[in-house]
Scaffold this motif. Structure first.
Motif, mmCIF file in Angstrom:
data_model
loop_
_atom_site.group_PDB
_atom_site.id
_atom_site.type_symbol
_atom_site.label_atom_id
_atom_site.label_comp_id
_atom_site.label_asym_id
_atom_site.label_seq_id
_atom_site.Cartn_x
_atom_site.Cartn_y
_atom_site.Cartn_z
ATOM 1 N N GLY A 149 -1.916 -4.659 1.658
ATOM 2 C CA GLY A 149 -1.671 -3.681 2.718
ATOM 3 C C GLY A 149 -2.369 -2.376 2.403
ATOM 4 N N SER A 150 -2.725 -1.637 3.434
ATOM 5 C CA SER A 150 -3.434 -0.379 3.243
ATOM 6 C C SER A 150 -2.557 0.610 2.488
ATOM 7 C CB SER A 150 -3.824 0.212 4.602
ATOM 8 O OG SER A 150 -4.693 -0.660 5.273
ATOM 9 N N PHE A 151 -3.188 1.449 1.678
ATOM 10 C CA PHE A 151 -2.466 2.472 0.935
ATOM 11 C C PHE A 151 -2.325 3.712 1.804
ATOM 12 C CE2 PHE A 151 -4.300 0.615 -3.197
ATOM 13 C CZ PHE A 151 -3.227 -0.234 -3.316
ATOM 14 N N GLY A 152 -1.245 3.828 2.560
ATOM 15 C CA GLY A 152 -1.075 4.990 3.416
ATOM 16 C C GLY A 152 -1.947 4.832 4.634
ATOM 17 N N GLU A 153 -1.373 4.325 5.720
ATOM 18 C CA GLU A 153 -2.177 3.888 6.861
ATOM 19 C C GLU A 153 -3.168 4.938 7.349
ATOM 20 O OE1 GLU A 153 -2.565 0.970 8.232
ATOM 21 O OE2 GLU A 153 -1.265 0.158 6.701
ATOM 22 N N THR A 154 -2.703 6.168 7.555
ATOM 23 C CA THR A 154 -3.579 7.171 8.163
ATOM 24 C C THR A 154 -4.790 7.464 7.290
ATOM 25 O OG1 THR A 154 -1.657 8.168 9.215
ATOM 26 C CG2 THR A 154 -3.648 9.465 9.179
ATOM 27 N N THR A 155 -4.553 7.787 6.023
ATOM 28 C CA THR A 155 -5.655 8.100 5.112
ATOM 29 C C THR A 155 -6.539 6.884 4.890
ATOM 30 O OG1 THR A 155 -4.388 9.817 3.986
ATOM 31 C CG2 THR A 155 -6.225 8.868 2.784
ATOM 32 N N SER A 156 -5.927 5.726 4.689
ATOM 33 C CA SER A 156 -6.688 4.500 4.454
ATOM 34 C C SER A 156 -7.582 4.186 5.653
ATOM 35 C CB SER A 156 -5.727 3.339 4.190
ATOM 36 O OG SER A 156 -6.435 2.158 3.962
ATOM 37 N N GLU A 166 1.078 13.805 0.809
ATOM 38 C CA GLU A 166 2.360 13.747 0.086
ATOM 39 C C GLU A 166 3.326 12.764 0.764
ATOM 40 O OE1 GLU A 166 5.751 16.950 -1.186
ATOM 41 O OE2 GLU A 166 3.655 17.587 -1.371
ATOM 42 N N GLU A 167 3.348 12.773 2.084
ATOM 43 C CA GLU A 167 4.250 11.873 2.824
ATOM 44 C C GLU A 167 3.835 10.411 2.649
ATOM 45 O OE1 GLU A 167 5.920 11.078 7.361
ATOM 46 O OE2 GLU A 167 4.426 12.637 7.006
ATOM 47 N N GLU A 168 2.520 10.138 2.723
ATOM 48 C CA GLU A 168 2.026 8.774 2.537
ATOM 49 C C GLU A 168 2.321 8.273 1.123
ATOM 50 O OE1 GLU A 168 -1.799 8.906 5.601
ATOM 51 O OE2 GLU A 168 -2.042 9.436 3.492
ATOM 52 N N ALA A 169 2.135 9.169 0.137
ATOM 53 C CA ALA A 169 2.403 8.805 -1.260
ATOM 54 C C ALA A 169 3.874 8.426 -1.433
ATOM 55 C CB ALA A 169 2.040 9.962 -2.182
ATOM 56 N N LEU A 171 4.617 5.008 0.264
ATOM 57 C CA LEU A 171 4.091 3.903 -0.541
ATOM 58 C C LEU A 171 4.956 3.684 -1.775
ATOM 59 C CD1 LEU A 171 1.898 1.802 -1.186
ATOM 60 C CD2 LEU A 171 0.565 3.636 -2.249
ATOM 61 N N PHE A 172 5.308 4.785 -2.435
ATOM 62 C CA PHE A 172 6.122 4.708 -3.648
ATOM 63 C C PHE A 172 7.474 4.040 -3.351
ATOM 64 C CE2 PHE A 172 9.082 6.432 -6.811
ATOM 65 C CZ PHE A 172 8.385 6.206 -7.985
ATOM 66 N N MET A 173 8.142 4.508 -2.286
ATOM 67 C CA MET A 173 9.465 3.972 -1.964
ATOM 68 C C MET A 173 9.392 2.512 -1.524
ATOM 69 S SD MET A 173 11.393 6.369 -2.835
ATOM 70 C CE MET A 173 12.872 5.465 -2.405
ATOM 71 N N SER A 174 8.336 2.149 -0.816
ATOM 72 C CA SER A 174 8.206 0.759 -0.366
ATOM 73 C C SER A 174 8.073 -0.186 -1.550
ATOM 74 C CB SER A 174 7.006 0.604 0.574
ATOM 75 O OG SER A 174 5.784 0.705 -0.139
ATOM 76 N N LYS A 175 7.423 0.285 -2.638
ATOM 77 C CA LYS A 175 7.253 -0.556 -3.824
ATOM 78 C C LYS A 175 8.512 -0.552 -4.700
ATOM 79 C CE LYS A 175 3.068 -1.716 -2.830
ATOM 80 N NZ LYS A 175 2.791 -3.110 -2.415
ATOM 81 N N VAL A 176 9.179 0.603 -4.794
ATOM 82 C CA VAL A 176 10.391 0.696 -5.614
ATOM 83 C C VAL A 176 11.520 -0.144 -5.019
ATOM 84 C CG1 VAL A 176 12.265 2.256 -6.310
ATOM 85 C CG2 VAL A 176 9.904 2.933 -6.665
ATOM 86 N N GLU A 177 11.655 -0.086 -3.691
ATOM 87 C CA GLU A 177 12.772 -0.765 -3.020
ATOM 88 C C GLU A 177 12.431 -2.182 -2.563
ATOM 89 O OE1 GLU A 177 15.147 3.098 -1.238
ATOM 90 O OE2 GLU A 177 13.725 2.090 0.069
ATOM 91 N N GLU A 178 11.279 -2.662 -2.976
ATOM 92 C CA GLU A 178 10.833 -3.988 -2.577
ATOM 93 C C GLU A 178 11.799 -5.062 -3.095
ATOM 94 O OE1 GLU A 178 6.309 -5.075 -2.080
ATOM 95 O OE2 GLU A 178 6.932 -5.523 -4.115
#
Length: 300
Positions: free
Chosen positions: A36-43, A196-199, A202-209
């Protein structure tokens, strides 16, 4: 019977006595697994900048650059897939991973492998360059992707024809160094870091996976931990993976304090990545796991 007659007439009309038929070369583009893209908007913004250069007839060589850990290879894989899936200006996509241990012979060998070309009988770089040049000159309308290039090189020495409007070809490379882009006469595309919001997302999606959601108090500390990753996808994904399954507020506080203390003296953002990876390595509590990691790291 009428249809058979019609087909026979078409076959007769299709015989050109003075014509020449050449079989099209088989495509060597391979689909590559993409996460999956790392932070949709920036990616998406990063990929769109590269895509615009690919679609611009005036741009023949493109250099995607930034430090390690920002997701250059991920961007290139998405571009590779899009080129294969969309009907656009190109017939073929050739992917070659270069990496740090660079030399002309290895690059020639990797390109030959991507083209399904056997060069085992050729020991001389000049002869191999001639063979590669001949094959690539026949292909036309291809995109050659060189991922993770560490130094510039003369294209003619390798056997890569210069991309021009007449042959319809493009060269796309990813590198850590802007200097490589300059020496290869590329249109440079600088990869943006995550917001900062995208980071945080992404961080929370991986931690709570695959586990329960963190309690609010822990989530607040996790937000600060994510901020310490300075928008670098590799650091975020790795650190989040090391904290997956942890819901103890004391461990989260210790992690945050250790991160701040290990990175506060570092001004160069590239070194922040290594400190964060080192921190994740130290979180492998089992010494056997650490040795396993180090042994694997010895081999590309």
């Amino acid at each position: 019977m009428e249809k058979i007659q019609e087909v026979e007439e078409l076959q007769v009309k299709g015989r050109f006595s003075n014509g020449l038929l050449i079989d099209a070369l088989p495509t060597s583009g391979w689909s590559r697994p993409t996460m999956g893209s790392f932070g949709e908007t920036t990616s998406e913004r990063n990929m769109e900048k590269v895509w615009e250069c690919l679609m611009d007839d005036e741009v023949r060589t493109i250099g995607v650059f930034r430090m390690g850990g920002v997701g250059k290879t991920t961007i290139m894989k998405h571009i590779n897939s899009r080129l294969l899936n969309e009907t656009c200006n190109f017939d073929d996509v050739i992917w070659v991973t270069v990496s740090e241990a660079f030399n002309i012979s290895k690059l020639q060998s990797d390109i030959a492998k991507a083209l399904n070309l056997d060069i085992s009988d050729y020991k001389d770089e000049t002869r191999i360059a001639s063979e590669l040049y001949a094959i690539l000159s026949r292909k036309e309308r291809y995109v050659l992707i060189l991922d993770d290039l560490w130094e510039a090189f003369p294209m003619e020495k390798v056997g890569i024809p210069e991309p021009t409007r007449s042959n319809g070809c493009k060269l796309v490379l990813s590198t850590r160094f802007f200097e490589v882009c300059k020496k290869m006469a590329c249109r440079p595309v600088k990869v943006e870091l995550l917001t900062e919001e995208e980071a945080l997302n992404l961080f929370m999606s991986k931690v709570e996976e695959g586990q329960t959601v963190l309690i609010p108090e822990v989530k607040e500390i996790a937000r600060k931990v994510a901020k310490e990753c300075t928008g670098l996808p590799l650091a975020i994904v790795t650190l989040a993976g090391s904290m997956r399954g942890v819901n103890d507020i004391h461990e989260w506080r210790n992690t945050l304090n250790q991160l701040i203390s290990s990175t506060k003296q570092i001004s160069d953002i590239e070194n922040v990545v290594f400190e964060l990876l080192k921190f994740c390595y130290s979180r492998l509590k089992d010494e056997k796991l650490q040795y396993c990691f180090l042994r694997c790291a010895l081999y590309p």
